[in-house]
Design a protein around this motif. Structure first.
Motif, PDB file in Angstrom:
ATOM      1  N   GLY A 118      15.265 -66.610 -27.785  1.00 38.18           N
ATOM      2  CA  GLY A 118      15.175 -65.334 -28.491  1.00 38.18           C
ATOM      3  C   GLY A 118      15.464 -64.184 -27.551  1.00 38.18           C
ATOM      4  N   GLU A 119      15.053 -62.994 -28.006  1.00 38.37           N
ATOM      5  CA  GLU A 119      15.395 -61.779 -27.265  1.00 38.37           C
ATOM      6  C   GLU A 119      14.315 -61.446 -26.220  1.00 38.37           C
ATOM      7  OE1 GLU A 119      16.324 -58.603 -29.984  1.00 38.37           O
ATOM      8  OE2 GLU A 119      15.531 -57.113 -28.583  1.00 38.37           O
ATOM      9  N   ALA A 120      13.141 -61.122 -26.713  1.00 36.04           N
ATOM     10  CA  ALA A 120      12.043 -60.711 -25.822  1.00 36.04           C
ATOM     11  C   ALA A 120      10.740 -60.832 -26.596  1.00 36.04           C
ATOM     12  CB  ALA A 120      12.256 -59.265 -25.385  1.00 36.04           C
ATOM     13  N   PRO A 121       9.624 -60.988 -25.892  1.00 37.49           N
ATOM     14  CA  PRO A 121       8.338 -61.075 -26.601  1.00 37.49           C
ATOM     15  C   PRO A 121       8.017 -59.761 -27.319  1.00 37.49           C
ATOM     16  CG  PRO A 121       8.122 -61.678 -24.267  1.00 37.49           C
ATOM     17  CD  PRO A 121       9.488 -61.118 -24.442  1.00 37.49           C
ATOM     18  N   GLY A 122       7.304 -59.867 -28.427  1.00 33.82           N
ATOM     19  CA  GLY A 122       6.780 -58.688 -29.121  1.00 33.82           C
ATOM     20  C   GLY A 122       5.284 -58.569 -28.834  1.00 33.82           C
ATOM     21  N   GLU A 125       3.231 -61.897 -29.098  1.00 30.31           N
ATOM     22  CA  GLU A 125       3.570 -62.825 -28.009  1.00 30.31           C
ATOM     23  C   GLU A 125       2.953 -62.340 -26.697  1.00 30.31           C
ATOM     24  OE1 GLU A 125       5.803 -61.585 -30.224  1.00 30.31           O
ATOM     25  OE2 GLU A 125       6.082 -63.440 -31.371  1.00 30.31           O
ATOM     26  N   PRO A 131       6.036 -67.537 -26.825  1.00 30.80           N
ATOM     27  CA  PRO A 131       7.082 -66.908 -27.621  1.00 30.80           C
ATOM     28  C   PRO A 131       6.974 -67.244 -29.108  1.00 30.80           C
ATOM     29  CG  PRO A 131       8.005 -68.657 -26.261  1.00 30.80           C
ATOM     30  CD  PRO A 131       6.560 -68.542 -25.894  1.00 30.80           C
ATOM     31  N   PHE A 132       7.443 -66.335 -29.931  1.00 25.04           N
ATOM     32  CA  PHE A 132       7.564 -66.543 -31.381  1.00 25.04           C
ATOM     33  C   PHE A 132       6.249 -67.000 -32.029  1.00 25.04           C
ATOM     34  CE2 PHE A 132      12.094 -66.563 -30.310  1.00 25.04           C
ATOM     35  CZ  PHE A 132      12.625 -65.808 -31.348  1.00 25.04           C
ATOM     36  N   ASN A 158      12.755 -66.889 -24.101  1.00 25.17           N
ATOM     37  CA  ASN A 158      13.427 -65.621 -24.393  1.00 25.17           C
ATOM     38  C   ASN A 158      14.321 -65.218 -23.232  1.00 25.17           C
ATOM     39  OD1 ASN A 158      12.386 -64.600 -26.993  1.00 25.17           O
ATOM     40  ND2 ASN A 158      10.392 -64.660 -25.981  1.00 25.17           N
ATOM     41  N   HIS A 236      18.464 -63.789 -36.132  1.00 31.55           N
ATOM     42  CA  HIS A 236      17.091 -63.767 -35.633  1.00 31.55           C
ATOM     43  C   HIS A 236      16.122 -63.729 -36.817  1.00 31.55           C
ATOM     44  CE1 HIS A 236      13.559 -62.533 -33.440  1.00 31.55           C
ATOM     45  NE2 HIS A 236      14.213 -62.705 -32.295  1.00 31.55           N
TER      46      HIS A 236
HETATM   47  N1  URA Z   1      11.269 -62.148 -31.048  1.00 32.66           N
HETATM   48  C1  URA Z   1      11.853 -62.760 -30.003  1.00 32.66           C
HETATM   49  O1  URA Z   1      13.050 -62.646 -29.801  1.00 32.66           O
HETATM   50  N2  URA Z   1      11.091 -63.497 -29.220  1.00 32.66           N
HETATM   51  C2  URA Z   1       9.795 -63.671 -29.407  1.00 32.66           C
HETATM   52  O2  URA Z   1       9.176 -64.366 -28.629  1.00 32.66           O
HETATM   53  C3  URA Z   1       9.208 -63.019 -30.505  1.00 32.66           C
HETATM   54  C4  URA Z   1       9.956 -62.270 -31.312  1.00 32.66           C
END
Ligand code: URA
Length: 269
Positions: A118-122, A125, A131-132, A158, A236
């Motif tokens: 994925g992109e990055a933690p929110g 997370e 992650p996710f 991520n 996504h």
């Molecule tokens: N979106 C992401 O790209 N990664 C995550 O870990 C959570 C949301």
């Protein structure tokens, strides 16, 4: 079509995802509307992540080039995923670490045949350290369950392992500094198939310029450590939450993923 229940999504949740994806009859992958007029080219759609508010990044702790060179050396020296996690945890070259609560390294099964990036933690997370796990993650679980997979059959990470403040998109500089770590993580996990979720992850890892709506569903190749891995960009789940009408495209890509997994046969590496 058979639907396999998973530990993370109930058959009802899987069915809800399939219905939202437009699956209502077990006929074929491509519906044919014989009464439809010829298609009119659609106006380009900007992915919603592009419109996220941009917050100016804090400067990296070292110069970005110096930090990236340092990251490359540290990542290369890690001989397994645990060593890589520890090295990343100790790394101070990315300013995101200062504002995040904790490192979000990975979830799932590191020996899985599929690795999802994925992109990055929110926020969720960042709180939990996996992650996710927020709403997008719950949708990801339903998507995986729709093709008989769950977190025991995928490994998830991520492009950037720290939450950007306010959930903004990571800057190119932040991505560049963290890149050696995710590259090494892919190399060490050695999956048979890579799934890149969303535009930032697909464009940076697969070296593409097209938007995600053009990239999604296309099989590309990702080479690391001299090994080529088939890679597929997908929409996504956070984007699908904002644009549920696009779930039919996600369903198509999930079917392609399942078919590739079956076509490859038993684990490659
Ligand atoms: N979106 C992401 O790209 N990664 C995550 O870990 C959570 C949301």
């Amino acid at each position: 079509m058979s639907v396999i229940a998973s530990e993370t999504a109930s058959p009802r949740q899987i069915l809800e995802f399939l219905l939202a994806a437009g699956v209502d009859l077990p006929l074929g992958d491509e519906p044919v509307n014989r009464l439809a007029p010829p298609p009119v080219p659609a106006a380009p759609v900007r992915e919603a992540t592009e419109t996220k508010p941009q917050i100016v990044a804090a400067p990296a702790l070292a110069g970005p080039e110096e930090a990236a060179a340092n990251a490359r050396e540290i990542a290369k020296a890690a001989l397994d995923l645990e060593a890589l996690r520890a090295a990343l945890d100790a790394f101070d070259g990315c300013a995101l670490k200062k504002t995040a609560s904790r490192l979000v390294f990975a979830d799932g099964n590191p020996k899985a045949r599929i690795m999802i990036i994925g992109e990055a933690p929110g926020r969720d997370e960042d709180e939990i350290g996996r992650p996710f796990v927020g709403r997008a993650g719950q949708l990801l679980d339903k998507m995986l369950a729709a093709i008989g997979l769950d977190r025991t059959s995928v490994y998830i990470a991520n492009t950037v392992p720290w939450r950007p403040p306010g959930n903004r998109t990571p800057t190119p500089q932040e991505i560049a500094v963290c890149m050696p770590f995710i590259l090494r993580q892919i190399e060490l996990a050695a999956p048979d198939i890579l799934v890149t979720m969303g535009a930032p992850s697909s464009q940076t890892l697969l070296n593409q310029k097209d938007g995600i709506l053009r990239l999604r569903g296309r099989w590309l190749s990702f080479t690391v450590g001299g090994r080529a891995i088939p890679a597929i960009p997908m929409l996504h789940p956070a984007y699908l939450l904002r644009s549920p009408a696009q779930k039919n495209l996600a369903w198509r890509d999930l079917r392609a993923l399942k078919a590739k997994l079956e076509a490859l046969g038993p684990r490659q590496a």
